[in-house]
Design an enzyme around this catalytic site. Structure first.
Site, short mmCIF file in Angstrom:
data_model
loop_
_atom_site.label_atom_id
_atom_site.label_comp_id
_atom_site.label_asym_id
_atom_site.label_seq_id
_atom_site.Cartn_x
_atom_site.Cartn_y
_atom_site.Cartn_z
N THR A 81 -7.73 2.67 0.90
CA THR A 81 -7.17 4.02 0.93
C THR A 81 -5.74 3.99 0.42
OG1 THR A 81 -6.25 3.82 3.16
CG2 THR A 81 -8.54 4.58 2.97
N GLU B 166 -4.64 -1.01 1.98
CA GLU B 166 -3.90 0.23 2.10
C GLU B 166 -2.87 0.31 0.99
OE1 GLU B 166 -3.75 1.25 6.85
OE2 GLU B 166 -2.08 0.12 6.00
N CYS B 167 -2.86 1.41 0.25
CA CYS B 167 -1.85 1.69 -0.77
C CYS B 167 -1.70 0.50 -1.73
CB CYS B 167 -0.53 2.07 -0.12
SG CYS B 167 0.61 2.91 -1.24
N GLY B 168 -0.62 -0.29 -1.62
CA GLY B 168 -0.46 -1.43 -2.52
C GLY B 168 -1.59 -2.43 -2.40
#
Length: 440
Positions: free
Chosen positions: A431, A326-328
């Site tokens: 994502t 997720e993200c990072g």
């Protein structure tokens, strides 16, 4: 039934987090057990709440969580003497469209739960005029319970007297007045507050905040203003885990994950196996899936690129088992990450994604996704709700899109996530949005 209050403010930056932490720490010092919550999508504040209160804090979100989920989340308050929830942004700030139970505004949560609002007002540069602000917030939504205000950043005794006079004339109760105090200000990061685990003087700040709030706020009056919630406390929430033995990256670069997800996975019987990429550790080989949360990989990109054991182990893991970021965590799964100075750092290469932090551009807001492919814990076609907050930009995304993603208003979002299948049946997905829950 447990009584509760919601601490909010007219806008961000007024000091409501510092006031909340001071109250949590002061009440704890008095032997009062307080269950903290954060209204809205924030993965930093709950860690500070936990440190101040000694109880794990969880998010409540009216846009992303249906009413039964909100009720389930209150199971964590069992045994507490009081619930203290902290709002996000301004009291009425949310999105234009209604989600599961509201717009995401803190006012929604106060109304749903029946918790009176205590408004923290920064009175810098004004005196009696602050009463007009307070009165507007108290009256805008008559169905929302409103208790009163805490005045922040008082300049002098004369200033306090003038502001209090205005509040008295408007019929607004004042629970306390806090002078300016830079000693209890929390340091900030490029995405907001620095993480709790990164702050070596956090305990000192909490002690100072507790003493400061206890000296300037009428805590007994606040306790009397709290009201019992009318939401039924249901069984603990059980969310579908991505696996039954989950290798979870957990360190200063990978720590942004909503606490209710971890608790839901545990309640479903899953075992969480933490490891540190920054410590050059790889996922436990006994795990059946790996999850890389968000965080600050851009601040540690060189160290991640040089963590040979981590990179080798996660590549081997991904050959035959699912890995999700997720993200990072999504950025670290990619081919490369370009830092703010324009330096390229090679990442895990589980996806072809190349991201850059060289030119900052804010990406912020709720997300609703329909999965085009399965990801750990969720089948193809599932609807998911989440939240996105980052400044990095995608330069290259050669893999298959994971989902069709829209914002809260229904507009298409270009950050679709990615999917890549690996040789021995493994699958890598990622994502930019942080998962909050399923869409009903």
């Amino acid at each position: 039934m447990i009584r509760g209050l919601l601490i909010s403010a007219p806008a961000s930056g007024t000091g409501k987090t510092t006031v909340t932490l001071g109250l949590l720490a002061a009440l704890r010092a008095q032997g009062i057990s307080v269950q903290p919550y954060k209204s809205g999508p924030d993965y930093i504040d709950p860690a500070f709440h936990t440190a101040a209160s000694g109880r794990a804090s969880f998010n409540l979100d009216s846009w992303a969580m249906p009413k039964d989920t909100l009720g389930n989340m209150l199971a964590h308050a069992a045994g507490a003497d009081l619930i203290l929830a902290e709002g996000s942004m301004g009291l009425f700030d949310g999105v234009a469209t209604v989600g599961e139970t509201g717009s995401g505004a803190s006012a929604d949560m106060a109304t749903l739960m029946g918790w009176p609002v205590v408004l923290v007002i920064d009175v810098s540069g004004q005196a009696q005029s602050a009463a007009a602000v307070a009165l507007g917030f108290a009256k805008l939504r008559p169905e929302m319970p409103f208790a009163g205000v805490i005045l922040n950043r008082i300049a002098s005794p004369r200033h306090e007297a003038l502001v209090r006079a205005g509040m008295e004339a408007a019929g607004i109760r004042v629970f306390g007045a806090l002078p300016r105090n830079p000693e209890i200000t929390l340091p900030e990061r490029h995405l907001g507050l620095i993480q709790a685990e990164e702050n070596p003087v956090l305990e000192t700040i909490l002690q100072r905040a507790a003493a400061f709030v206890a000296a300037h706020v009428d805590i007994p009056a606040l306790l009397l203003a709290a009201k019992a919630t009318e939401v039924t406390i249901a069984e603990p929430l059980r969310l579908p885990p991505p696996g039954m033995r989950i290798a979870l990256a957990r360190d200063a670069a990978f720590s942004f994950i909503y606490p209710h997800l971890l608790e839901g996975w545990r309640q479903a019987g899953a075992t969480i196996l933490p490891f540190s990429p920054l410590g050059n550790e790889g996922p436990d080989d006994s795990a059946d899936c790996c999850w890389l949360p968000g965080g600050y990989p851009e601040l540690h990109a060189g160290k991640i690129a040089g963590a040979s054991v981590f990179l080798q182990k996660i590549k081997r893991f991904a050959e035959s088992r699912p890995v999700h970021g997720e993200c990072g965590g999504y950025m670290a799964m990619g081919a490369a990450l370009i830092d703010k100075d324009g330096v390229r750092h090679e990442m895990a290469g589980l996806l072809g994604l190349v991201t850059s932090y060289e030119k900052r551009k804010m990406h912020l807001g709720y997300r609703i996704a329909k999965l085009a492919h399965a990801m750990p814990g969720h089948a193809s076609g599932s609807g998911l709700r989440g939240h996105e907050f980052h400044y990095s930009t995608i330069l290259d995304q050669p893999d298959a899109p994971l989902a069709e993603v829209h914002d809260a208003n229904g507009a298409t979002v270009p950050e679709t996530g990615s999917l890549r299948r690996h040789a021995q049946g493994g699958i890598a997905t990622g994502t930019y949005f942080h998962l909050i829950g399923r869409a009903t």
